[in-house]
Enzyme design. Structure first.
Site, short mmCIF file in Angstrom:
data_model
loop_
_atom_site.label_atom_id
_atom_site.label_comp_id
_atom_site.label_asym_id
_atom_site.label_seq_id
_atom_site.Cartn_x
_atom_site.Cartn_y
_atom_site.Cartn_z
N VAL A 103 -3.86 -11.01 -5.32
CA VAL A 103 -3.38 -10.00 -4.54
C VAL A 103 -4.28 -9.70 -3.24
CG1 VAL A 103 -4.75 -7.79 -5.29
CG2 VAL A 103 -2.29 -7.67 -4.38
N CYS A 104 -3.50 -9.42 -2.15
CA CYS A 104 -3.95 -9.20 -0.69
C CYS A 104 -3.02 -8.06 -0.24
CB CYS A 104 -3.86 -10.29 0.30
SG CYS A 104 -2.35 -10.78 0.57
N GLY A 105 -3.05 -7.82 1.29
CA GLY A 105 -2.12 -6.89 1.74
C GLY A 105 -1.00 -6.90 1.68
N MET A 133 -0.64 -5.64 -1.80
CA MET A 133 -0.60 -4.14 -1.79
C MET A 133 0.41 -3.11 -0.99
SD MET A 133 -3.15 -3.66 -3.89
CE MET A 133 -3.29 -1.61 -3.62
#
Length: 168
Positions: A103-105, A133
């Site tokens: 996961v990232c932004g 996110m």
């Protein structure tokens, strides 16, 4: 692919040329399901985390982004240069054949990390979290915030002056 023009030099392409000089079709993008790229929604991630279906949830955002709010249980390892360094040092070897979610932004950096882990480093079961996110927050899913340096644990950014939640 480079277009091959007809003998009369029309601007209309009549064929294509692969980078290796052979005519034919292009290979699928590393980000396509045909190339083995796996993606899940944040809703599916939440369900699979609740049932223990991932051995590792890797958050490839910066330390600051992670501290500002992350999924409980996520391990922070920024994409550059930390991810490559960790893999080369063997720190992630226990997860090479285990299910890993990244996961990232927004899903972009985690997509890059997913491709690196699976295609470059040979991890066998890596899944990108679509929307990252931002999608997680849009769905109202729980976010864990690290204690701010000023002592505030509510994440409001007041630097410890927030009275809404007192640290004990």
């Amino acid at each position: 692919m480079v277009p091959i023009l007809s003998d009369n030099h029309d601007t209309q392409a009549v064929g294509s040329l692969r980078a290796d000089g052979l005519a034919g079709t292009t290979s699928p993008s590393a980000y396509s399901p045909e190339a083995g790229f796996q993606e899940i929604s944040v809703i599916e991630l939440e369900e699979r985390l609740a049932t223990g279906q991932f051995s590792l949830l890797l958050d490839v955002r910066s330390q600051q982004e992670y501290d500002d709010g992350h999924i409980t249980g996520a391990f922070n390892l920024p994409l550059d240069p930390d991810l490559s360094t960790a893999v080369r040092s063997g720190s992630l070897d226990d997860f090479r054949d285990q299910p890993v979610a990244v996961v990232c932004g927004s899903g972009m950096r985690s997509g890059q990390a997913t491709v690196r882990l699976s295609k470059v480093y040979g991890f066998s079961n890596v899944t990108n979290v679509t929307g990252g996110m931002m999608a997680w927050a849009r769905e109202g899913l729980p976010v864990k915030v690290h204690r701010q340096r000023g002592g505030s644990s509510c994440g409001c950014g007041s630097g410890g002056d927030c009275k809404s939640k007192q640290s004990t």
